[in-house]
Design a protein around this motif. Structure first.
Motif, PDB file in Angstrom:
ATOM      1  N   VAL A   1      37.184 -26.340 -22.358  1.00  0.00           N
ATOM      2  CA  VAL A   1      37.342 -25.370 -23.442  1.00  0.00           C
ATOM      3  C   VAL A   1      36.091 -25.361 -24.336  1.00  0.00           C
ATOM      4  O   VAL A   1      35.675 -24.313 -24.821  1.00  0.00           O
ATOM      5  CB  VAL A   1      38.636 -25.632 -24.252  1.00  0.00           C
ATOM      6  CG1 VAL A   1      38.803 -24.608 -25.362  1.00  0.00           C
ATOM      7  CG2 VAL A   1      39.852 -25.600 -23.335  1.00  0.00           C
ATOM      8  N   LEU A   2      35.460 -26.538 -24.499  1.00  0.00           N
ATOM      9  CA  LEU A   2      34.167 -26.586 -25.209  1.00  0.00           C
ATOM     10  C   LEU A   2      33.134 -25.712 -24.491  1.00  0.00           C
ATOM     11  O   LEU A   2      32.356 -25.002 -25.145  1.00  0.00           O
ATOM     12  CB  LEU A   2      33.638 -28.020 -25.261  1.00  0.00           C
ATOM     13  CG  LEU A   2      33.783 -28.794 -26.570  1.00  0.00           C
ATOM     14  CD1 LEU A   2      33.168 -30.176 -26.423  1.00  0.00           C
ATOM     15  CD2 LEU A   2      33.150 -28.050 -27.746  1.00  0.00           C
ATOM     16  N   ALA A   3      33.106 -25.771 -23.165  1.00  0.00           N
ATOM     17  CA  ALA A   3      32.166 -24.956 -22.382  1.00  0.00           C
ATOM     18  C   ALA A   3      32.432 -23.466 -22.600  1.00  0.00           C
ATOM     19  O   ALA A   3      31.499 -22.662 -22.694  1.00  0.00           O
ATOM     20  CB  ALA A   3      32.263 -25.309 -20.892  1.00  0.00           C
ATOM     21  N   ILE A   4      33.711 -23.083 -22.695  1.00  0.00           N
ATOM     22  CA  ILE A   4      34.073 -21.677 -22.910  1.00  0.00           C
ATOM     23  C   ILE A   4      33.678 -21.240 -24.322  1.00  0.00           C
ATOM     24  O   ILE A   4      33.078 -20.175 -24.521  1.00  0.00           O
ATOM     25  CB  ILE A   4      35.587 -21.453 -22.661  1.00  0.00           C
ATOM     26  CG1 ILE A   4      35.921 -21.718 -21.175  1.00  0.00           C
ATOM     27  CG2 ILE A   4      36.009 -20.045 -23.065  1.00  0.00           C
ATOM     28  CD1 ILE A   4      37.406 -21.818 -20.871  1.00  0.00           C
ATOM     29  N   VAL A   5      33.974 -22.086 -25.322  1.00  0.00           N
ATOM     30  CA  VAL A   5      33.616 -21.773 -26.715  1.00  0.00           C
ATOM     31  C   VAL A   5      32.091 -21.683 -26.861  1.00  0.00           C
ATOM     32  O   VAL A   5      31.571 -20.768 -27.523  1.00  0.00           O
ATOM     33  CB  VAL A   5      34.194 -22.836 -27.685  1.00  0.00           C
ATOM     34  CG1 VAL A   5      33.585 -22.708 -29.081  1.00  0.00           C
ATOM     35  CG2 VAL A   5      35.715 -22.701 -27.766  1.00  0.00           C
ATOM     36  N   ALA A   6      31.355 -22.609 -26.209  1.00  0.00           N
ATOM     37  CA  ALA A   6      29.889 -22.591 -26.286  1.00  0.00           C
ATOM     38  C   ALA A   6      29.336 -21.296 -25.710  1.00  0.00           C
ATOM     39  O   ALA A   6      28.419 -20.683 -26.275  1.00  0.00           O
ATOM     40  CB  ALA A   6      29.315 -23.801 -25.542  1.00  0.00           C
TER      41      ALA A   6
END
Lengths: 88, 88
Positions: free
Chosen positions: A77-82
């Motif tokens: 989810v961090l990768a998606i938000v980034a």
């Protein structure tokens, strides 16, 4: 007593596994295409908070399946938000 | 013994609540804009399977918070999947 098999825990484990794995294609898609317009930043920030809270909860109760599933989920989810923050 | 307050269950409840509420802005966004290109159909179908499995699991173990949270989640994720199928 007839042989009985309880499927209940397997449904829980399958849900936990699938709930982590399902974010792989979304994370790959946004980084491969740079296309993020349809993604709600609010939804993804709140979901990042959600999986972080589940991770903290897992650590507090010492539950390894919960910890492992949510370490992976936080990363995805961090990768998606980034990607959303980078590509807009 | 000093007064002690265990925050652990509240972290679990907050995670459960947030994990449902977080999909409201995404469902609203796709239906208001008709823009779904960045959404992975696979991710959303697998996530729909995930929340459906959590609902079944909640019903099997008779856990009302799990049932209620996932009835709402199934409805919201269904709305997102429906928008993806309609708008492409």
């Amino acid at each position: 007593m007839p042989h009985s098999f309880d499927i209940t825990p397997f449904i829980g484990y399958l849900a936990a596994l699938l709930g982590t794995v399902c974010w792989v294609p979304q994370a790959m898609k946004v980084w491969q295409t740079g296309e993020t317009r349809a993604l709600s930043l609010w939804a993804n920030l709140l979901f990042l908070a959600t999986v972080t809270l589940w991770l903290v909860y897992g650590l507090l109760i010492g539950d390894w399946p919960l910890i492992l599933a949510n370490v992976v989920a936080v990363a995805l989810v961090l990768a998606i938000v980034a990607a959303k923050l980078k590509f807009g």
